[in-house]
Motif scaffolding. Sequence first.
Motif, PDB file in Angstrom:
ATOM      1  N   PRO A 151       2.044  -2.038   6.124  1.00 26.38           N
ATOM      2  CA  PRO A 151       2.681  -0.822   6.640  1.00 26.38           C
ATOM      3  C   PRO A 151       2.920  -0.847   8.144  1.00 26.38           C
ATOM      4  CG  PRO A 151       0.998  -0.248   5.044  1.00 26.38           C
ATOM      5  CD  PRO A 151       0.871  -1.718   5.287  1.00 26.38           C
ATOM      6  N   ALA A 152       2.009  -1.451   8.895  1.00 25.53           N
ATOM      7  CA  ALA A 152       2.154  -1.484  10.346  1.00 25.53           C
ATOM      8  C   ALA A 152       3.332  -2.338  10.796  1.00 25.53           C
ATOM      9  CB  ALA A 152       0.873  -1.992  10.991  1.00 25.53           C
ATOM     10  N   ALA A 153       3.829  -3.205   9.920  1.00 28.63           N
ATOM     11  CA  ALA A 153       4.961  -4.073  10.260  1.00 28.63           C
ATOM     12  C   ALA A 153       6.306  -3.428   9.938  1.00 28.63           C
ATOM     13  CB  ALA A 153       4.844  -5.402   9.518  1.00 28.63           C
ATOM     14  N   VAL A 154       6.271  -2.244   9.350  1.00 30.12           N
ATOM     15  CA  VAL A 154       7.522  -1.570   8.997  1.00 30.12           C
ATOM     16  C   VAL A 154       8.014  -0.799  10.219  1.00 30.12           C
ATOM     17  CG1 VAL A 154       8.685  -0.002   7.412  1.00 30.12           C
ATOM     18  CG2 VAL A 154       6.791  -1.411   6.599  1.00 30.12           C
ATOM     19  N   THR A 155       8.746  -1.495  11.051  1.00 33.88           N
ATOM     20  CA  THR A 155       9.335  -0.925  12.252  1.00 33.88           C
ATOM     21  C   THR A 155      10.819  -0.653  11.999  1.00 33.88           C
ATOM     22  OG1 THR A 155       9.895  -3.110  13.085  1.00 33.88           O
ATOM     23  CG2 THR A 155       7.721  -2.218  13.688  1.00 33.88           C
ATOM     24  N   VAL A 156      11.502  -0.108  12.983  1.00 31.31           N
ATOM     25  CA  VAL A 156      12.935   0.130  12.819  1.00 31.31           C
ATOM     26  C   VAL A 156      13.704  -1.185  12.656  1.00 31.31           C
ATOM     27  CG1 VAL A 156      14.983   1.200  13.821  1.00 31.31           C
ATOM     28  CG2 VAL A 156      12.754   2.323  14.047  1.00 31.31           C
ATOM     29  N   PRO A 157      13.456  -2.217  13.479  1.00 34.86           N
ATOM     30  CA  PRO A 157      14.123  -3.496  13.217  1.00 34.86           C
ATOM     31  C   PRO A 157      13.811  -4.056  11.827  1.00 34.86           C
ATOM     32  CG  PRO A 157      13.234  -3.470  15.433  1.00 34.86           C
ATOM     33  CD  PRO A 157      12.699  -2.253  14.755  1.00 34.86           C
ATOM     34  N   SER A 185       3.410   9.693  15.884  1.00 34.37           N
ATOM     35  CA  SER A 185       2.823   8.453  15.363  1.00 34.37           C
ATOM     36  C   SER A 185       1.313   8.381  15.563  1.00 34.37           C
ATOM     37  CB  SER A 185       3.467   7.239  16.038  1.00 34.37           C
ATOM     38  OG  SER A 185       3.199   7.228  17.433  1.00 34.37           O
ATOM     39  N   GLY A 186       0.720   9.398  16.174  1.00 37.95           N
ATOM     40  CA  GLY A 186      -0.705   9.373  16.475  1.00 37.95           C
ATOM     41  C   GLY A 186      -1.577   9.370  15.235  1.00 37.95           C
ATOM     42  N   PRO A 187      -2.765   8.779  15.308  1.00 35.05           N
ATOM     43  CA  PRO A 187      -3.639   8.697  14.128  1.00 35.05           C
ATOM     44  C   PRO A 187      -4.119  10.061  13.642  1.00 35.05           C
ATOM     45  CG  PRO A 187      -4.775   7.930  16.107  1.00 35.05           C
ATOM     46  CD  PRO A 187      -3.341   8.098  16.478  1.00 35.05           C
ATOM     47  N   ARG A 188      -4.201  11.026  14.539  1.00 35.07           N
ATOM     48  CA  ARG A 188      -4.599  12.378  14.128  1.00 35.07           C
ATOM     49  C   ARG A 188      -3.417  13.331  14.126  1.00 35.07           C
ATOM     50  NH1 ARG A 188     -10.488  13.497  17.109  1.00 35.07           N
ATOM     51  NH2 ARG A 188     -11.588  11.724  16.146  1.00 35.07           N
ATOM     52  N   GLY A 218       0.287  12.845   2.827  1.00 34.58           N
ATOM     53  CA  GLY A 218      -1.106  12.731   3.234  1.00 34.58           C
ATOM     54  C   GLY A 218      -2.024  12.175   2.168  1.00 34.58           C
ATOM     55  N   ASP A 219      -1.563  12.159   0.912  1.00 36.71           N
ATOM     56  CA  ASP A 219      -2.374  11.639  -0.184  1.00 36.71           C
ATOM     57  C   ASP A 219      -2.201  10.140  -0.385  1.00 36.71           C
ATOM     58  OD1 ASP A 219      -3.224  14.245  -0.699  1.00 36.71           O
ATOM     59  OD2 ASP A 219      -1.537  14.635  -2.057  1.00 36.71           O
ATOM     60  N   ASP A 220      -1.320   9.521   0.395  1.00 39.55           N
ATOM     61  CA  ASP A 220      -1.038   8.101   0.228  1.00 39.55           C
ATOM     62  C   ASP A 220      -1.186   7.405   1.582  1.00 39.55           C
ATOM     63  OD1 ASP A 220       0.232   5.561  -0.012  1.00 39.55           O
ATOM     64  OD2 ASP A 220       1.361   6.282  -1.748  1.00 39.55           O
ATOM     65  N   PRO A 221      -2.320   6.760   1.828  1.00 40.81           N
ATOM     66  CA  PRO A 221      -2.557   6.133   3.139  1.00 40.81           C
ATOM     67  C   PRO A 221      -1.497   5.110   3.536  1.00 40.81           C
ATOM     68  CG  PRO A 221      -4.596   6.240   1.874  1.00 40.81           C
ATOM     69  CD  PRO A 221      -3.495   6.638   0.944  1.00 40.81           C
ATOM     70  N   ALA A 222      -0.988   4.335   2.571  1.00 43.44           N
ATOM     71  CA  ALA A 222       0.018   3.320   2.902  1.00 43.44           C
ATOM     72  C   ALA A 222       1.306   3.978   3.380  1.00 43.44           C
ATOM     73  CB  ALA A 222       0.290   2.429   1.698  1.00 43.44           C
ATOM     74  N   ARG A 223       1.747   5.011   2.658  1.00 41.81           N
ATOM     75  CA  ARG A 223       2.975   5.695   3.072  1.00 41.81           C
ATOM     76  C   ARG A 223       2.794   6.387   4.415  1.00 41.81           C
ATOM     77  NH1 ARG A 223       5.283   8.241  -2.650  1.00 41.81           N
ATOM     78  NH2 ARG A 223       5.820   6.199  -3.538  1.00 41.81           N
ATOM     79  N   LEU A 224       1.635   6.956   4.617  1.00 45.98           N
ATOM     80  CA  LEU A 224       1.372   7.607   5.899  1.00 45.98           C
ATOM     81  C   LEU A 224       1.397   6.593   7.040  1.00 45.98           C
ATOM     82  CD1 LEU A 224       0.747  10.362   7.120  1.00 45.98           C
ATOM     83  CD2 LEU A 224      -1.685   9.888   6.768  1.00 45.98           C
ATOM     84  N   ALA A 225       0.897   5.398   6.775  1.00 51.37           N
ATOM     85  CA  ALA A 225       0.915   4.346   7.793  1.00 51.37           C
ATOM     86  C   ALA A 225       2.343   3.894   8.084  1.00 51.37           C
ATOM     87  CB  ALA A 225       0.060   3.167   7.341  1.00 51.37           C
ATOM     88  N   VAL A 226       3.192   3.811   7.057  1.00 47.33           N
ATOM     89  CA  VAL A 226       4.601   3.476   7.269  1.00 47.33           C
ATOM     90  C   VAL A 226       5.275   4.548   8.116  1.00 47.33           C
ATOM     91  CG1 VAL A 226       6.839   3.247   6.128  1.00 47.33           C
ATOM     92  CG2 VAL A 226       4.840   2.079   5.182  1.00 47.33           C
ATOM     93  N   TYR A 227       5.027   5.785   7.766  1.00 47.64           N
ATOM     94  CA  TYR A 227       5.591   6.922   8.499  1.00 47.64           C
ATOM     95  C   TYR A 227       5.248   6.843   9.979  1.00 47.64           C
ATOM     96  CZ  TYR A 227       5.758  11.887   9.966  1.00 47.64           C
ATOM     97  OH  TYR A 227       5.982  13.079  10.632  1.00 47.64           O
ATOM     98  N   ARG A 228       3.995   6.594  10.283  1.00 44.07           N
ATOM     99  CA  ARG A 228       3.554   6.522  11.673  1.00 44.07           C
ATOM    100  C   ARG A 228       4.138   5.300  12.382  1.00 44.07           C
ATOM    101  NH1 ARG A 228      -2.129   5.667  11.736  1.00 44.07           N
ATOM    102  NH2 ARG A 228      -1.859   5.747  13.995  1.00 44.07           N
TER     103      ARG A 228
END
Length: 276
Positions: free
Chosen positions: A69-75, A143-146, A179-189
């Motif tokens: 998820p952290a690699a899902v950037t705009v590029p 994009s903040g963790p909280r 908020g119920d899906d950590p992977a999707r939330l990580a992509v969003y951020r």
Amino acid sequence: MILRVGTDHGEIAVHLAGRDPARAPGILLLHANPGDHRDFAEISAVLGRRWAIAAVDWPGYGQSGVRDPAAVTVPALVAVAETVCAVLASHGFRELIVVGSSVGGYVALRLAHRADVVGVVAVAPAGFAPLNVATRLLFRIMSGPRTGPALVAPSARAYLGPARGGGARAIYERAVALGDDPARLAVYRSIWAALADPGLELRAGDRPWTEVPVQVVWGRNDPINPWAVSRKGVAEVLPHAEVAILPARHEPYAECPQRFLDAVTPFLTRHAASSA
């Protein structure tokens, strides 16, 4: 029908509907962040009467997988869309108009260099607002963790409006469930964080969008990406674009689908004429 496309960021679900691409031009739908292909539900069936529809789920969203998820950037989204276009070409899609919303609108403009892209409809696209203290702060907060997770629902309420029913309500409910899906939330951020990259800025004179017909559609009351903030950049980068300002917020295809269709159908008809 779902077409599964392998990419460096996971297996992507591309939802095919409407007419046979061998008999009609194609429309590629790229959703906002968060979201999935269902965000276009209020318009896709109507468009499908005349055109072949391919609607993408970005990595981690809808029925698409995600590796990191952290690699899902705009590029990364641009790279995913390039791969999808290449695969669609092998499945009969000879020409495409790309309709993208928000970050999807940015990606749509980045696809304008392709020979198979004959037009772009960019709905409140990212990339035109100046990168300054205010916008950097917005991207940091979203994009903040909280702060990011805490603001998913309030921001969706703001950019969708009351969302009493129809497409806007469904989009809001899916955003709340993020908020119920950590992977999707990580992509969003991750996507929000990537918007702070100065290299994403769209610049006047770049060839792709000076040679391909472009229509820009914006909601007059968009609070997350206001037209007043981006209009100067749009005028400089896309001086020949058609511009439609609708009485809506960030996602007019869901908020006022008939007005949206009335605005974009003439453009689609001129640049991807149906063979019907």
